[in-house]
Write a protein that holds these residues in place. Structure first.
Motif, PDB file in Angstrom:
ATOM      1  N   HIS A   1     -31.456   9.257  37.481  1.00 15.24           N
ATOM      2  CA  HIS A   1     -30.265   9.845  38.102  1.00 15.24           C
ATOM      3  C   HIS A   1     -30.022   9.324  39.517  1.00 15.24           C
ATOM      4  O   HIS A   1     -28.895   8.993  39.892  1.00 15.24           O
ATOM      5  N   THR A   2     -31.097   9.242  40.285  1.00 15.14           N
ATOM      6  CA  THR A   2     -30.971   8.846  41.688  1.00 15.14           C
ATOM      7  C   THR A   2     -30.375   7.449  41.828  1.00 15.14           C
ATOM      8  O   THR A   2     -29.625   7.175  42.754  1.00 15.14           O
TER       9      THR A   2
ATOM     10  N   ASP B   1     -24.547   8.911  26.184  1.00  7.53           N
ATOM     11  CA  ASP B   1     -25.773   9.646  25.884  1.00  7.53           C
ATOM     12  C   ASP B   1     -25.741  11.082  26.395  1.00  7.53           C
ATOM     13  O   ASP B   1     -25.392  11.988  25.662  1.00  7.53           O
ATOM     14  N   VAL B   2     -26.103  11.298  27.657  1.00 11.93           N
ATOM     15  CA  VAL B   2     -26.135  12.661  28.170  1.00 11.93           C
ATOM     16  C   VAL B   2     -24.940  12.891  29.089  1.00 11.93           C
ATOM     17  O   VAL B   2     -24.092  12.024  29.263  1.00 11.93           O
ATOM     18  N   MET B   3     -24.909  14.073  29.662  1.00  8.66           N
ATOM     19  CA  MET B   3     -23.795  14.404  30.535  1.00  8.66           C
ATOM     20  C   MET B   3     -23.999  13.757  31.905  1.00  8.66           C
ATOM     21  O   MET B   3     -25.049  13.895  32.516  1.00  8.66           O
TER      22      MET B   3
ATOM     23  N   LYS C   1     -23.082  12.692  39.731  1.00 11.34           N
ATOM     24  CA  LYS C   1     -23.436  13.945  40.391  1.00 11.34           C
ATOM     25  C   LYS C   1     -24.092  14.944  39.456  1.00 11.34           C
ATOM     26  O   LYS C   1     -24.291  16.085  39.817  1.00 11.34           O
ATOM     27  N   GLU C   2     -24.368  14.552  38.241  1.00  8.10           N
ATOM     28  CA  GLU C   2     -24.976  15.502  37.317  1.00  8.10           C
ATOM     29  C   GLU C   2     -26.337  14.968  36.899  1.00  8.10           C
ATOM     30  O   GLU C   2     -26.426  13.820  36.489  1.00  8.10           O
ATOM     31  N   LEU C   3     -27.346  15.793  37.027  1.00 10.40           N
ATOM     32  CA  LEU C   3     -28.691  15.344  36.687  1.00 10.40           C
ATOM     33  C   LEU C   3     -28.711  14.804  35.261  1.00 10.40           C
ATOM     34  O   LEU C   3     -28.344  15.484  34.313  1.00 10.40           O
ATOM     35  N   CYS C   4     -29.127  13.542  35.109  1.00 11.90           N
ATOM     36  CA  CYS C   4     -29.004  12.913  33.801  1.00 11.90           C
ATOM     37  C   CYS C   4     -30.297  12.249  33.386  1.00 11.90           C
ATOM     38  O   CYS C   4     -30.323  11.356  32.566  1.00 11.90           O
ATOM     39  N   GLY C   5     -31.401  12.676  33.992  1.00 11.63           N
ATOM     40  CA  GLY C   5     -32.678  12.082  33.633  1.00 11.63           C
ATOM     41  C   GLY C   5     -33.331  11.460  34.855  1.00 11.63           C
ATOM     42  O   GLY C   5     -32.841  11.608  35.978  1.00 11.63           O
ATOM     43  N   THR C   6     -34.412  10.739  34.601  1.00 10.78           N
ATOM     44  CA  THR C   6     -35.205  10.281  35.734  1.00 10.78           C
ATOM     45  C   THR C   6     -34.494   9.217  36.561  1.00 10.78           C
ATOM     46  O   THR C   6     -34.794   9.020  37.714  1.00 10.78           O
TER      47      THR C   6
ATOM     48  N   ASN D   1     -21.707  12.568  35.676  1.00 18.62           N
ATOM     49  CA  ASN D   1     -20.513  12.934  36.433  1.00 18.62           C
ATOM     50  C   ASN D   1     -20.046  11.713  37.199  1.00 18.62           C
ATOM     51  O   ASN D   1     -20.835  11.016  37.835  1.00 18.62           O
TER      52      ASN D   1
END
Lengths: 193, 498
Positions: free
Chosen positions: A161-162, A110-112, A154-159, A114
């Motif tokens: 991410h954490t 989907d998105v980027m 390590k790349e912000l990928c949405g809510t 890391n």
């Protein structure tokens, strides 16, 4: 550069004592000094760079697929999926055999994202439509039955991410193979392969 | 109008400071939105406008011009900026919330598929508007400096701050078009359904390229005016000329030029091939050489000088301190192997806060303090100034230094577990934030309250030598008409600030 902080402090204190009326008394700059400065810093930087390169040959020379164990990594919102050779996959956890060069072929659906192997401090972006490769050499277990590591995004990928943090377990060759065969067995019975 | 410009960026600054909350009491979505807006506002709507605002007032004075070349263009630029800023903050109140992609807006997280909220579209639009504003501004400044100098103010004699503004504006002119194009493409993606950035065939990398081609020069866009200010402040309070002026200018030019050749270091982990990666690693190291030269030039300006300790001087020194630390940590990231490890962790956050919040903000505030008596004819309270400086500098370091030690903490996570062991350092950073924020607010209130004072400071309280203070062209060969221009400005100011 750290020496420069020193410079500031010493210079400043000296001048604080004598604050008087303006008077231009300049020390002359020479172009030569500037060039020497530049050359010195260039030498320092490049020697560090070359040293860094020498010390970390693993970063440059990609091992061949033949000598390494290849795992396909697919990042998605918000976890990782791992595809091992032999049609076995795991979601949300990663098992790797000990004492092996493990190569990860990383992509995203989907998105980027890391893919960061935290204790190894290596990371590569997981980008939709692209395949990026990193590799590590897993340690020999010795007396341990298994070793635990962490994989994070390590790349912000949405809510979520954490929450994208999963365990990586280094297992002995036999335990790893055992797990693989078990998986293959369940795969064929449950999903029909 | 010029005064408004400074005050406007100023208000923005305070508002932004208020808009940066603590990270514990929000959910992930709120947190990500906050992170996004904090980054965007701080970089695009606070730091660059603060520099441009100061430049707007000071540059015409320094070159003996009546005003910028195109006053109406200036107004247009200002109001576009103001509107875009308000629009961006307004997106928070749009149903569905604002952009939650981080200020980098990485594709394809920025596409309609993954960020469906209309607030995100508006945020992108706000950035596009800002790019318009910036482009107008840079044209205006470059024209002014090239065409409207008073007789005798040659390029060679141009004050350092004006030079730094020239470089900044040139950079803006080159760096913002990719951003403008990128945001427009993104807008068509989001509104018209095109697939520039959502396509899996490399939309992600395309955005990276466009964004960072702007993104890295942007760092220098905000930092160069600060460097110019620090130079002016050191010269005035050290009562001497700049150490190695010619070398300084050459280095300034080199930094400007090189800053457009390093952006790829933001993409080391995107899987670019190793040779390309090495070459960008080299340019990144290369830029540190002239930059180091700038810092050395500034430091040596203090050598054999007679220093008067004032608030602007202290802020400038703090900026040098932080640029050293921020710079060293930056160079380390030029090495790809280290970058693999540092990228996306709080180490990086520490690095760019040292450069942005430290060097740039301290430098710009030094400029604000330094030129405050010029702009308002009021003198701030020096004791409070120094006290707030100390508090904010201490707070700053308590806040940001732990970030270097937090290199195991990924960026932009909204919470962490106790087991991760990240808690003590984070707590420490939060304490620092509680010191830094109020102290900084006080430092600015100190300026604001000085407006109510009756005591009018003289025309040149610092006994500075630059033309904006002396009010005549003694440094240049004064011709009668440009001297009258100068007077004209002074009287205008006087009426404005009654």
């Amino acid at each position: 550069m750290a020496a420069m902080v020193f410079f500031i402090i010493t210079n400043r204190e000296k001048k604080g004592q004598e604050k008087f009326i303006p008077e231009k008394r300049l020390s002359r700059t020479r172009a030569r000094d500037a060039v020497i400065f530049a050359v010195i810093s260039i030498i320092i930087l490049f020697s560090v760079n070359v040293a860094g390169d020498r010390l970390t040959p693993n970063a440059r020379f990609q091992p061949s697929v033949a000598e390494s164990y290849l795992i396909h990594v697919t990042a998605y919102q918000w976890s990782f999926r791992f595809d091992y050779p032999g049609n076995v996959s795991s979601m949300g956890f990663l098992y790797v055999p000990e004492n092996t060069i493990v190569m990860f072929n990383v992509t995203s659906t989907d998105v980027m994202h890391n893919f960061y192997l935290m204790q190894y401090r290596v990371s590569i972006d997981a980008i939709p439509g692209r395949f990026n490769v990193i590799w590590i050499t897993t340690p020999a277990l010795g007396s341990n039955s298994q070793l635990n590591y962490t994989v994070i995004c390590k790349e912000l990928c949405g809510t979520g991410h954490t929450s994208m943090e999963i365990p990586m377990t280094v297992m002995s060759q036999s335990a790893f193979n055992q797990w693989l065969t078990n998986q293959t067995a369940t795969n064929s019975t449950v999903t029909g392969g | 109008m010029f005064f408004l410009c400074v005050a406007g960026s100023f208000g923005e600054l305070i508002r932004t400071q208020l808009a940066v909350p603590d990270n514990q009491f929000m959910d992930a979505f709120a947190y990500t939105q906050t992170v996004t807006l904090h980054g965007l506002l701080m970089i695009l709507w606070v730091l660059s406008p603060l520099g441009v605002g100061l430049a707007n007032y000071i540059v015409p004075l320094q070159i003996g011009a009546k005003d910028l070349a195109f006053p109406r263009l200036n107004a247009l630029s200002y109001f576009t900026y103001l509107f875009s800023g308000v629009l961006l903050v307004g997106t928070l109140f749009v149903p569905g919330g604002s952009a939650a992609t981080g200020w980098t807006f990485y594709a394809p997280l920025n596409t309609i598929q993954f960020s469906p909220q209309p607030g995100a579209t508006l945020a992108v639009l706000a950035i596009a508007l800002l790019a318009v504003s910036v482009t107008l501004s840079s044209i205006n400044f470059l024209t002014t400096i090239a065409r409207n100098r008073a007789k005798g103010v040659t390029w060679k004699r141009l004050p350092i701050f004006t030079w730094s503004v020239v470089m900044t504006m040139a950079l803006m002119l080159f760096a913002f078009p990719p951003l403008a194009a990128g945001t427009l493409l993104l807008t068509t993606d989001r509104v018209l359904g095109t697939v520039f950035f959502s396509s899996p065939q490399g939309g992600s990398i395309l955005w990276d390229q466009m964004f960072w081609f702007f993104g890295h020069p942007e760092v220098y866009i905000v930092v160069l005016p600060a460097i110019g200010i620090i130079a002016e402040v050191f010269m005035t309070f050290g009562k001497r000329g700049l150490f190695g002026r010619t070398a300084f200018l050459v280095e300034l030019g080199a930094v400007t030029f090189l800053s457009m050749d390093v952006y790829m270091h933001h993409m080391f982990t995107t899987g670019v091939n190793y040779t390309l990666l090495q070459s960008y690693s080299i340019t990144t190291m290369a830029i540190s050489v002239p930059f180091e030269g700038l810092v050395i030039g500034l430091v040596l300006t203090l050598h054999r000088s007679r220093i008067k300790i004032t608030t602007p001087f202290l802020f400038a020194v703090a900026a040098i301190f932080t640029v050293t630390l921020g710079g060293v940590t930056g160079v380390l990231q030029a090495f790809p192997v280290l970058d693999y490890a540092f990228r996306g962790t709080y180490w990086v956050v520490g690095h760019f806060h040292y450069v942005m919040a430290g060097t740039t903000l301290f430098g710009l505030v030094a400029g604000l303090y330094y030129w405050w008596p010029k702009i308002t004819k009021r003198m701030y309270n020096e004791k409070i100034g120094i006290a707030t400086f100390i508090a904010s500098f201490v707070g700053f370091n308590i806040l940001y230094f732990p970030y270097f030690l937090l290199m195991d903490m990924p960026r932009r996570i909204f919470t962490y577990s106790i087991a991760s062991g990240l808690a003590p350092l984070n707590f420490d950073a939060t304490i620092g934030a509680y010191i830094f924020g109020p102290a900084f607010l006080l430092a600015i209130l100190n300026l604001v309250f000085s407006l109510r004072k009756k005591s009018v400071s003289g025309p040149n309280p610092w006994e500075a030598k630059e033309m904006e203070w002396t009010g005549n062209l003694s440094t240049a060969s004064s011709s009668s008409d440009s001297a009258s221009d100068q007077k004209l400005i002074d009287s205008k100011e006087a009426t404005k600030n009654v």
